[in-house]
Design an enzyme around this catalytic site. Structure first.
Site, PDB file in Angstrom:
ATOM      1  N   ASN A  10     151.761 -23.479 135.018  1.00  0.00           N
ATOM      2  CA  ASN A  10     152.983 -22.831 135.525  1.00  0.00           C
ATOM      3  C   ASN A  10     154.123 -23.846 135.397  1.00  0.00           C
ATOM      4  OD1 ASN A  10     154.973 -21.510 136.915  1.00  0.00           O
ATOM      5  ND2 ASN A  10     153.982 -21.625 138.924  1.00  0.00           N
ATOM      6  N   TRP A  11     154.947 -23.652 134.370  1.00  0.00           N
ATOM      7  CA  TRP A  11     156.007 -24.631 134.101  1.00  0.00           C
ATOM      8  C   TRP A  11     157.242 -24.414 134.967  1.00  0.00           C
ATOM      9  CZ3 TRP A  11     155.559 -24.450 127.997  1.00  0.00           C
ATOM     10  CH2 TRP A  11     154.403 -25.123 127.625  1.00  0.00           C
ATOM     11  N   LYS A  12     157.229 -23.332 135.729  1.00  0.00           N
ATOM     12  CA  LYS A  12     158.353 -23.027 136.636  1.00  0.00           C
ATOM     13  C   LYS A  12     159.698 -23.127 135.905  1.00  0.00           C
ATOM     14  CE  LYS A  12     155.547 -24.435 140.530  1.00  0.00           C
ATOM     15  NZ  LYS A  12     155.505 -24.872 141.916  1.00  0.00           N
ATOM     16  N   HIS A  97     153.915 -15.435 143.612  1.00  0.00           N
ATOM     17  CA  HIS A  97     153.910 -16.890 143.862  1.00  0.00           C
ATOM     18  C   HIS A  97     154.703 -17.173 145.141  1.00  0.00           C
ATOM     19  CE1 HIS A  97     154.586 -21.159 143.419  1.00  0.00           C
ATOM     20  NE2 HIS A  97     153.592 -21.168 142.542  1.00  0.00           N
ATOM     21  N   GLU A 167     146.282 -20.201 146.838  1.00  0.00           N
ATOM     22  CA  GLU A 167     147.197 -21.333 146.734  1.00  0.00           C
ATOM     23  C   GLU A 167     147.878 -21.550 148.085  1.00  0.00           C
ATOM     24  OE1 GLU A 167     149.563 -22.784 143.125  1.00  0.00           O
ATOM     25  OE2 GLU A 167     150.870 -21.324 144.050  1.00  0.00           O
ATOM     26  N   SER A 214     148.495 -28.836 143.779  1.00  0.00           N
ATOM     27  CA  SER A 214     148.328 -30.269 143.493  1.00  0.00           C
ATOM     28  C   SER A 214     147.062 -30.578 142.690  1.00  0.00           C
ATOM     29  CB  SER A 214     148.343 -31.090 144.782  1.00  0.00           C
ATOM     30  OG  SER A 214     149.560 -30.906 145.463  1.00  0.00           O
ATOM     31  N   GLY A 235     150.774 -26.657 138.491  1.00  0.00           N
ATOM     32  CA  GLY A 235     152.214 -26.776 138.363  1.00  0.00           C
ATOM     33  C   GLY A 235     152.591 -28.121 137.769  1.00  0.00           C
TER      34      GLY A 235
HETATM   35  C1  PEP Z   1     152.230 -24.007 141.884  1.00  0.00           C
HETATM   36  O1  PEP Z   1     153.269 -24.104 142.547  1.00  0.00           O
HETATM   37  O2  PEP Z   1     151.839 -22.922 141.418  1.00  0.00           O
HETATM   38  C2  PEP Z   1     151.435 -25.194 141.660  1.00  0.00           C
HETATM   39  C3  PEP Z   1     150.188 -25.028 141.305  1.00  0.00           C
HETATM   40  O3  PEP Z   1     152.081 -26.366 141.820  1.00  0.00           O
HETATM   41  P1  PEP Z   1     151.475 -27.860 141.859  1.00  0.00           P
HETATM   42  O4  PEP Z   1     150.291 -27.910 140.941  1.00  0.00           O
HETATM   43  O5  PEP Z   1     152.601 -28.712 141.402  1.00  0.00           O
HETATM   44  O6  PEP Z   1     151.079 -28.108 143.273  1.00  0.00           O
END
Ligand code: PEP
Length: 256
Positions: A10-12, A97, A167, A214, A235
């Site tokens: 997920n590159w946001k 999300h 999540e 994370s 992410g």
């Molecule tokens: C996310 O926000 O979907 C995510 C998985 O972020 P991160 O891996 O940076 O915690």
């Protein structure tokens, strides 16, 4: 649940389309071999989907989107429909999300409408559920996750593949990660809810439950070893080729 492990990047809203395309080109050339065993989904920004797909469509990596509209068509300025995502080559779409639920007021009802629109137009939903830090502290994590899940799956037949991402909001970087002991009971709760809603055969055939928050190369194996966890949503660590490659390598080891 014996489906392929799925790792979703997920590159946001981090890169411009040309940078996303460059990263996709690198991922395609470096990860194609590993993608035989692990389903690798790249979710760039909407404006990057077309460019990224130019590289992905020649490979066994898969294109996903980060969001879509809750309606199929019409006067909804700025919205992107599931049909548009399908047309641009996206197989999956992240729905619900916490960035959107919390920062943009996306409701459980909208999440459900998006899921239904996605399924009609052949886009496979990656549904995110998870409690905030406060909800967890107040002992409400089970109630919240069950509520989000039940709402998201209302009127869903279960005939098409769906990914459910647990999540926890507090575990998203830089907050997390959650510990496997925190995650396992929640995965079990999600699985039990699924088999309450759908026949067991459909759950086994069409649903994958994954973890997000994370995830990196040093912890992904611990998550993938958990019972009924079939992948990860990534992410921050998906923004770097080297970090993401390490995650995929670890995921492949888990499939052996
Ligand atoms: C996310 O926000 O979907 C995510 C998985 O972020 P991160 O891996 O940076 O915690």
């Amino acid at each position: 649940m014996k489906q392929k492990t799925i790792i979703i990047a997920n590159w946001k809203m981090n890169f411009e389309p040309n940078i996303e395309a460059g990263l996709a080109e690198k991922f395609v050339s470096g990860l194609t071999r590993l993608a035989n065993d692990v389903e690798i989904v790249l979710c760039p920004s909407h404006v990057g989907l077309h460019q990224v797909n130019q590289f992905i469509k020649k490979s066994n990596l898969v294109l996903g989107a980060q969001n879509m509209s809750w309606v199929r068509q019409g006067a909804f300025t700025g919205e992107i429909s599931a049909e548009m995502l399908d047309d641009v080559g996206a197989k999956y779409c992240i729905i619900g999300h916490s960035d959107r639920r919390i920062k943009l007021g996306e409701t459980d009802k909208m999440v459900n409408q998006k899921v239904l629109c996605a399924l009609v137009d052949d886009v496979l939903p990656i549904i995110c559920v998870g409690e905030t830090y406060n909800e967890r502290s107040e002992g409400k994590k089970e109630i919240v996750v069950q509520r989000q899940l039940e709402a998201a799956l209302k009127n869903v037949s279960g005939q098409k593949p769906i990914v459910i991402t647990y999540e926890p909001v507090w575990a998203i970087s830089p907050g997390g990660p959650a510990m496997p002991d925190d995650i396992q009971p929640m995965i079990e709760l999600i699985y039990q809810s699924l088999i309450d809603y759908f026949p067991l055969e459909l759950v086994e055939e069409n649903f994958r439950i994954i973890y997000g928050g994370s995830v990196d190369g040093s912890n992904v194996s611990g998550f993938l070893e958990l019972d009924k966890v079939s992948g990860a949503l990534v992410g921050a660590a998906s923004l770097s080729y080297d970090k993401f490659k390490t995650i995929i390598e670890q995921a492949k080891k888990n499939t052996c």
